[in-house]
Write a protein that holds these residues in place. Structure first.
Motif, PDB file in Angstrom:
ATOM      1  N   TRP A 159       0.826  -1.194   0.000  1.00  0.00           N
ATOM      2  CA  TRP A 159       0.000   0.000   0.000  1.00  0.00           C
ATOM      3  C   TRP A 159       0.870   1.257   0.000  1.00  0.00           C
ATOM      4  O   TRP A 159       1.765   1.408   0.826  1.00  0.00           O
ATOM      5  CB  TRP A 159      -0.928   0.019   1.211  1.00  0.00           C
ATOM      6  N   GLN A 160       0.553   2.153  -0.961  1.00  0.00           N
ATOM      7  CA  GLN A 160       1.302   3.401  -1.087  1.00  0.00           C
ATOM      8  C   GLN A 160       0.445   4.424  -1.814  1.00  0.00           C
ATOM      9  O   GLN A 160      -0.190   4.110  -2.824  1.00  0.00           O
ATOM     10  CB  GLN A 160       2.608   3.170  -1.874  1.00  0.00           C
ATOM     11  N   CYS A 161       0.370   5.642  -1.293  1.00  0.00           N
ATOM     12  CA  CYS A 161      -0.369   6.720  -1.956  1.00  0.00           C
ATOM     13  C   CYS A 161       0.460   7.234  -3.126  1.00  0.00           C
ATOM     14  O   CYS A 161       1.603   7.689  -2.950  1.00  0.00           O
ATOM     15  CB  CYS A 161      -0.658   7.845  -0.968  1.00  0.00           C
ATOM     16  N   LEU A 162      -0.100   7.166  -4.340  1.00  0.00           N
ATOM     17  CA  LEU A 162       0.625   7.597  -5.534  1.00  0.00           C
ATOM     18  C   LEU A 162       0.387   9.061  -5.877  1.00  0.00           C
ATOM     19  O   LEU A 162       1.307   9.742  -6.333  1.00  0.00           O
ATOM     20  CB  LEU A 162       0.217   6.730  -6.737  1.00  0.00           C
ATOM     21  N   SER A 163      -0.847   9.549  -5.686  1.00  0.00           N
ATOM     22  CA  SER A 163      -1.132  10.929  -6.073  1.00  0.00           C
ATOM     23  C   SER A 163      -2.410  11.427  -5.424  1.00  0.00           C
ATOM     24  O   SER A 163      -3.276  10.644  -5.028  1.00  0.00           O
ATOM     25  CB  SER A 163      -1.248  11.054  -7.600  1.00  0.00           C
ATOM     26  N   VAL A 164      -2.485  12.755  -5.330  1.00  0.00           N
ATOM     27  CA  VAL A 164      -3.694  13.445  -4.883  1.00  0.00           C
ATOM     28  C   VAL A 164      -4.012  14.493  -5.946  1.00  0.00           C
ATOM     29  O   VAL A 164      -3.238  15.420  -6.156  1.00  0.00           O
ATOM     30  CB  VAL A 164      -3.505  14.120  -3.509  1.00  0.00           C
ATOM     31  N   ARG A 165      -5.135  14.315  -6.644  1.00  0.00           N
ATOM     32  CA  ARG A 165      -5.517  15.235  -7.722  1.00  0.00           C
ATOM     33  C   ARG A 165      -6.881  15.833  -7.434  1.00  0.00           C
ATOM     34  O   ARG A 165      -7.712  15.219  -6.765  1.00  0.00           O
ATOM     35  CB  ARG A 165      -5.532  14.503  -9.069  1.00  0.00           C
ATOM     36  N   MET A 166      -7.099  17.027  -7.970  1.00  0.00           N
ATOM     37  CA  MET A 166      -8.364  17.714  -7.758  1.00  0.00           C
ATOM     38  C   MET A 166      -9.348  17.375  -8.876  1.00  0.00           C
ATOM     39  O   MET A 166      -8.950  17.206 -10.041  1.00  0.00           O
ATOM     40  CB  MET A 166      -8.157  19.227  -7.702  1.00  0.00           C
ATOM     41  N   VAL A 167     -10.617  17.255  -8.512  1.00  0.00           N
ATOM     42  CA  VAL A 167     -11.686  17.079  -9.489  1.00  0.00           C
ATOM     43  C   VAL A 167     -12.511  18.361  -9.528  1.00  0.00           C
ATOM     44  O   VAL A 167     -12.443  19.189  -8.618  1.00  0.00           O
ATOM     45  CB  VAL A 167     -12.575  15.866  -9.146  1.00  0.00           C
ATOM     46  N   VAL A 168     -13.291  18.528 -10.596  1.00  0.00           N
ATOM     47  CA  VAL A 168     -14.039  19.778 -10.789  1.00  0.00           C
ATOM     48  C   VAL A 168     -15.225  19.870  -9.849  1.00  0.00           C
ATOM     49  O   VAL A 168     -15.484  20.921  -9.250  1.00  0.00           O
ATOM     50  CB  VAL A 168     -14.516  19.889 -12.254  1.00  0.00           C
ATOM     51  N   ARG A 169     -15.985  18.794  -9.711  1.00  0.00           N
ATOM     52  CA  ARG A 169     -17.169  18.759  -8.864  1.00  0.00           C
ATOM     53  C   ARG A 169     -17.071  17.562  -7.914  1.00  0.00           C
ATOM     54  O   ARG A 169     -16.293  16.645  -8.134  1.00  0.00           O
ATOM     55  CB  ARG A 169     -18.451  18.623  -9.705  1.00  0.00           C
ATOM     56  N   ARG A 170     -17.890  17.592  -6.878  1.00  0.00           N
ATOM     57  CA  ARG A 170     -17.926  16.439  -5.977  1.00  0.00           C
ATOM     58  C   ARG A 170     -18.416  15.212  -6.734  1.00  0.00           C
ATOM     59  O   ARG A 170     -19.388  15.284  -7.487  1.00  0.00           O
ATOM     60  CB  ARG A 170     -18.824  16.726  -4.778  1.00  0.00           C
ATOM     61  N   CYS A 171     -17.753  14.086  -6.506  1.00  0.00           N
ATOM     62  CA  CYS A 171     -18.032  12.878  -7.278  1.00  0.00           C
ATOM     63  C   CYS A 171     -19.033  11.977  -6.556  1.00  0.00           C
ATOM     64  O   CYS A 171     -19.106  11.957  -5.327  1.00  0.00           O
ATOM     65  CB  CYS A 171     -16.743  12.119  -7.533  1.00  0.00           C
ATOM     66  N   THR A 172     -19.779  11.245  -7.340  1.00  0.00           N
ATOM     67  CA  THR A 172     -20.769  10.312  -6.810  1.00  0.00           C
ATOM     68  C   THR A 172     -20.359   8.856  -7.017  1.00  0.00           C
ATOM     69  O   THR A 172     -20.829   7.978  -6.298  1.00  0.00           O
ATOM     70  CB  THR A 172     -22.126  10.541  -7.494  1.00  0.00           C
ATOM     71  N   ALA A 173     -19.493   8.590  -7.998  1.00  0.00           N
ATOM     72  CA  ALA A 173     -19.075   7.211  -8.291  1.00  0.00           C
ATOM     73  C   ALA A 173     -17.783   7.247  -9.087  1.00  0.00           C
ATOM     74  O   ALA A 173     -17.472   8.245  -9.744  1.00  0.00           O
ATOM     75  CB  ALA A 173     -20.165   6.468  -9.064  1.00  0.00           C
ATOM     76  N   LEU A 174     -17.054   6.145  -9.046  1.00  0.00           N
ATOM     77  CA  LEU A 174     -15.845   6.034  -9.857  1.00  0.00           C
ATOM     78  C   LEU A 174     -15.579   4.573 -10.171  1.00  0.00           C
ATOM     79  O   LEU A 174     -16.056   3.666  -9.476  1.00  0.00           O
ATOM     80  CB  LEU A 174     -14.645   6.662  -9.153  1.00  0.00           C
ATOM     81  N   THR A 175     -14.817   4.340 -11.239  1.00  0.00           N
ATOM     82  CA  THR A 175     -14.463   2.988 -11.649  1.00  0.00           C
ATOM     83  C   THR A 175     -13.182   3.032 -12.462  1.00  0.00           C
ATOM     84  O   THR A 175     -12.873   4.045 -13.095  1.00  0.00           O
ATOM     85  CB  THR A 175     -15.597   2.346 -12.467  1.00  0.00           C
ATOM     86  N   PHE A 176     -12.445   1.929 -12.447  1.00  0.00           N
ATOM     87  CA  PHE A 176     -11.259   1.789 -13.290  1.00  0.00           C
ATOM     88  C   PHE A 176     -11.666   1.167 -14.617  1.00  0.00           C
ATOM     89  O   PHE A 176     -12.629   0.380 -14.680  1.00  0.00           O
ATOM     90  CB  PHE A 176     -10.225   0.877 -12.626  1.00  0.00           C
ATOM     91  N   THR A 177     -10.942   1.495 -15.667  1.00  0.00           N
ATOM     92  CA  THR A 177     -11.113   0.761 -16.917  1.00  0.00           C
ATOM     93  C   THR A 177     -10.534  -0.634 -16.732  1.00  0.00           C
ATOM     94  O   THR A 177      -9.715  -0.871 -15.836  1.00  0.00           O
ATOM     95  CB  THR A 177     -10.402   1.481 -18.076  1.00  0.00           C
ATOM     96  N   ALA A 178     -10.950  -1.565 -17.581  1.00  0.00           N
ATOM     97  CA  ALA A 178     -10.476  -2.944 -17.459  1.00  0.00           C
ATOM     98  C   ALA A 178      -8.973  -3.047 -17.665  1.00  0.00           C
ATOM     99  O   ALA A 178      -8.311  -3.896 -17.065  1.00  0.00           O
ATOM    100  CB  ALA A 178     -11.218  -3.835 -18.462  1.00  0.00           C
ATOM    101  N   SER A 179      -8.423  -2.163 -18.483  1.00  0.00           N
ATOM    102  CA  SER A 179      -6.980  -2.164 -18.737  1.00  0.00           C
ATOM    103  C   SER A 179      -6.190  -1.567 -17.578  1.00  0.00           C
ATOM    104  O   SER A 179      -4.964  -1.660 -17.554  1.00  0.00           O
ATOM    105  CB  SER A 179      -6.677  -1.369 -20.005  1.00  0.00           C
TER     106      SER A 179
END
Length: 413
Positions: free
Chosen positions: A94-114
């Protein structure tokens, strides 16, 4: 729509989140050394000097985790919080790779299969993609809806992006050209709370909505295969059910082709079985719990993990025994994790206290016609009574009104 405590699982890697923190461990180990704890309040924050459109400081929000997920292989983990941050982790170790800002508050997220990108859906109806391989890269706008997005998914071959919104729509877009829409899955009569592409049959989609239904689709054609009325299942089971509810989680168990459905704001989980040949869902069992259930997730080799509002037993495991789902002995649950959950109970209890579920997403309806018809009837009745009222001479005019006197004068009276 606030966020409650939740579970994420991939393989044997299990994450329990609540408030601004999450605890990660392995379901196969009770060793405390395998436990990883992260607190979003320690993450990098956006500068207070940034201004909004009206010149006021940008709302910093809280550090509450809104959504989280593993990548397909479990090598990566991502979360978004109320401070509009997307935080990416590597899990081995376990290691934190990055902290990035999003434009609006998010409701859901998913990774692509790749596992090359992570897609985030937000309250303004947009989907942004963020690179995993370049963990500090900026986000890219992929597609947008006219209403709030509640869930996002990708097909197993990464060809399609599926999005669900508050306006009862499920859209199927081409990932390579998101402006090109393959199909709409239409039929829900309330907001679509969750969507899930079936791993064992990647042409099928499951969806749940505030209209109390679970639906099965061939999403490329937009054709509905089945609609299950969850409210009717509650009544059949003799339960005192809610009038309106939505599913806050759809989870799938490939070993038995079982679908688990957690009802929002109720200690109820519906278990269905998907027949691959007929492509039909069969209702198996309705699981009830003595306290509120925050989240559920299947583990392929073990069964159904349940995170519940019970300090003595915050995490329990259910398995089918003799054709019926039952909770198993506490020894099957990592005691180190349960001990840490009890010690950090405030993070779970606090996040649940602020959770209003999907209640605020129901559209209000107003029956103005009944009030209009009532007032119209009263007005007509008043006019009728006025016409039927006898006329009397004015006081001091014994011979009647001025108009009547003129009429009599014209006749020589």
């Amino acid at each position: 729509m606030a966020s409650s405590a939740g579970l994420s699982l991939c393989g044997q890697a299990l994450v329990v989140r609540g408030g601004s923190r999450f605890l990660a461990t392995s379901t196969a180990s009770s060793d405390d050394d395998s436990l990883f704890i992260y607190d979003c309040s320690t993450a990098e924050k956006k500068s207070q000097e940034n201004k909004g459109e009206n010149g006021q400081p940008v709302d910093q929000g809280t550090d509450t985790i809104l959504a989280s997920t593993f990548s397909k292989s479990g090598s990566y983990f991502a979360l978004t919080d109320d401070s509009k941050r997307l935080i990416l982790f590597r899990t081995k170790p376990w290691q934190c790779l990055s902290v990035r800002m999003v434009v609006r508050r998010c409701t859901a997220l998913t990774f692509t299969a790749s596992e090359e990108k992570v897609l985030v859906a937000d309250k303004s109806g947009d989907v942004y993609s963020f690179s995993v391989l370049a963990p500090h890269g900026c986000g890219r706008l992929e597609l947008g809806h006219l209403s709030m997005l509640l869930d996002v998914a990708v097909s197993p071959d990464d060809r399609f992006v599926l999005t669900a919104d508050r306006d009862e729509k499920i859209r199927v877009s081409w990932a390579a050209a998101p402006h090109s829409i393959e199909a709409f899955c239409l039929g829900h009569t309330e907001f679509v709370s969750r969507i899930f592409v079936v791993p064992s049959d990647p042409e099928l989609l499951l969806s749940c909505s505030g209209d109390c239904t679970l639906r099965l689709w061939e999403y490329r054609s937009g054709r509905q295969l089945q609609c299950c009325d969850l409210a009717a299942l509650q009544e059949t089971a003799g339960a005192q059910g809610l009038k309106k509810f939505a599913a806050s989680r759809i989870t799938f168990w490939g070993q038995e082709s079982c679908v688990g459905l957690l009802c929002d704001c109720a200690p109820v989980v519906f278990i269905f079985q998907l027949d691959a040949g007929t492509r039909r869902l069969a209702f198996l069992q309705r699981l009830t719990f003595p306290c509120r259930v925050w989240d559920v997730v299947f583990e392929e080799t073990r069964g159904l993990w349940v995170l519940q509002d019970c300090r003595e037993a915050p995490l329990v495991l259910w398995r089918p025994v003799g054709g019926q789902w039952q909770s198993v002995a506490e020894s099957a649950v990592p005691q180190g994790l349960c001990s840490h959950l009890r010690g950090n109970w405030a993070m779970l209890e606090g996040s649940a206290g602020a959770d209003d579920g999907f209640h605020s997403l129901y559209k209000a309806t107003f029956d103005n016609m009944t009030l209009y018809l009532k007032k119209k009837e009263e007005r007509l009745q008043q006019q009728l009574e006025k016409r039927q009222r006898p006329r009397s001479p004015l006081p001091g005019s014994p011979r009647g009104t001025k108009k009547a006197r003129r009429g009599r004068a014209a006749l020589g009276c």
